[in-house]
Design a protein around this motif. Structure first.
Motif, PDB file in Angstrom:
ATOM      1  N   LYS A 113     -76.450  -8.228 -21.696  1.00 21.78           N
ATOM      2  CA  LYS A 113     -75.949  -6.862 -21.806  1.00 21.78           C
ATOM      3  C   LYS A 113     -75.497  -6.430 -20.424  1.00 21.78           C
ATOM      4  N   GLY A 114     -74.183  -6.216 -20.285  1.00 25.50           N
ATOM      5  CA  GLY A 114     -73.617  -5.862 -18.992  1.00 25.50           C
ATOM      6  C   GLY A 114     -73.151  -7.101 -18.254  1.00 25.50           C
TER       7      GLY A 114
ATOM      8  N   PRO B 137     -76.122  -5.048 -14.728  1.00 22.83           N
ATOM      9  CA  PRO B 137     -76.797  -5.283 -16.014  1.00 22.83           C
ATOM     10  C   PRO B 137     -77.079  -3.960 -16.724  1.00 22.83           C
ATOM     11  N   MET B 138     -76.971  -4.006 -18.061  1.00 20.01           N
ATOM     12  CA  MET B 138     -77.171  -2.802 -18.865  1.00 20.01           C
ATOM     13  C   MET B 138     -78.541  -2.782 -19.531  1.00 20.01           C
ATOM     14  N   CYS B 139     -79.408  -3.733 -19.190  1.00 21.51           N
ATOM     15  CA  CYS B 139     -80.800  -3.671 -19.621  1.00 21.51           C
ATOM     16  C   CYS B 139     -81.643  -4.445 -18.615  1.00 21.51           C
ATOM     17  N   GLY B 140     -82.901  -4.091 -18.533  1.00 17.16           N
ATOM     18  CA  GLY B 140     -83.792  -4.700 -17.553  1.00 17.16           C
ATOM     19  C   GLY B 140     -83.973  -6.192 -17.747  1.00 17.16           C
ATOM     20  N   PHE B 141     -84.043  -6.630 -19.010  1.00 12.67           N
ATOM     21  CA  PHE B 141     -84.245  -8.049 -19.282  1.00 12.67           C
ATOM     22  C   PHE B 141     -83.041  -8.868 -18.819  1.00 12.67           C
TER      23      PHE B 141
ATOM     24  N   GLY C 242     -81.000  -8.016 -16.500  1.00 10.44           N
ATOM     25  CA  GLY C 242     -81.030  -7.952 -15.041  1.00 10.44           C
ATOM     26  C   GLY C 242     -81.991  -8.964 -14.442  1.00 10.44           C
ATOM     27  N   GLN C 243     -83.164  -9.127 -15.065  1.00  9.85           N
ATOM     28  CA  GLN C 243     -84.156 -10.081 -14.559  1.00  9.85           C
ATOM     29  C   GLN C 243     -83.632 -11.509 -14.621  1.00  9.85           C
ATOM     30  N   VAL C 244     -82.998 -11.860 -15.749  1.00 15.42           N
ATOM     31  CA  VAL C 244     -82.488 -13.225 -15.902  1.00 15.42           C
ATOM     32  C   VAL C 244     -81.332 -13.470 -14.936  1.00 15.42           C
ATOM     33  N   ALA C 245     -80.420 -12.508 -14.827  1.00 17.55           N
ATOM     34  CA  ALA C 245     -79.290 -12.660 -13.903  1.00 17.55           C
ATOM     35  C   ALA C 245     -79.806 -12.831 -12.475  1.00 17.55           C
ATOM     36  N   GLN C 246     -80.831 -12.088 -12.098  1.00 14.57           N
ATOM     37  CA  GLN C 246     -81.382 -12.196 -10.743  1.00 14.57           C
ATOM     38  C   GLN C 246     -82.036 -13.557 -10.518  1.00 14.57           C
ATOM     39  N   ALA C 247     -82.749 -14.055 -11.519  1.00 12.12           N
ATOM     40  CA  ALA C 247     -83.362 -15.386 -11.404  1.00 12.12           C
ATOM     41  C   ALA C 247     -82.280 -16.443 -11.196  1.00 12.12           C
ATOM     42  N   LEU C 248     -81.172 -16.323 -11.951  1.00 13.77           N
ATOM     43  CA  LEU C 248     -80.077 -17.288 -11.808  1.00 13.77           C
ATOM     44  C   LEU C 248     -79.450 -17.179 -10.415  1.00 13.77           C
TER      45      LEU C 248
ATOM     46  N   LEU D  57     -72.058  -6.582 -25.039  1.00 11.18           N
ATOM     47  CA  LEU D  57     -71.760  -5.194 -25.401  1.00 11.18           C
ATOM     48  C   LEU D  57     -70.258  -4.989 -25.599  1.00 11.18           C
ATOM     49  N   GLU D  58     -69.459  -5.903 -25.053  1.00 15.64           N
ATOM     50  CA  GLU D  58     -68.001  -5.805 -25.185  1.00 15.64           C
ATOM     51  C   GLU D  58     -67.476  -6.561 -26.396  1.00 15.64           C
TER      52      GLU D  58
END
Length: 105
Positions: free
Chosen positions: A22-23, A28-32, A34-40, A53-54
């Motif tokens: 999402k985003g 990121p448009m949700c915390g989850f 965001g967490q995965v994107a940051q880990a990557l 979402l698009e």
């Protein structure tokens, strides 16, 4: 095969590491997600992403395609790795980075 499934498979084939989220990784448009994107990002491996979402069709169809009900969903070489809990656990245990590096090689 439906047009939506073909689109999902094209997205999966576009990059060895693909995150359906999402985003975007930067917004990121949700915390989850965001967490995965940051880990990557922390693993330092380039990855593709799809903002579900698009694309409402992909958002709905991917749940059936992957047999995974939630987002984000991380794919490596076309295979579902998992969602936020699994990816964060793999990142913290040190399993994620070598898997991503091998896929990107």
């Amino acid at each position: 095969m439906s047009e939506v499934i073909e689109r999902i498979e094209q997205q999966l084939n576009s990059h060895p590491v693909v995150l359906f989220m999402k985003g975007s990784p930067d917004f990121p448009m949700c915390g989850f997600s965001g967490q995965v994107a940051q880990a990557l990002k922390n693993c330092g491996v380039e990855f593709g992403y799809v903002n579900i979402l698009e694309d409402q069709e992909v958002r709905e169809e991917l749940k059936a395609y992957s047999n995974w009900p939630t987002y984000p969903q991380l794919y490596v070489n076309g295979e579902l790795v998992g969602g936020c809990d699994i990816v964060v656990q793999m990142y913290e245990s040190g399993e994620l980075k070598p898997m991503l590096e091998q896929a990107a090689a």
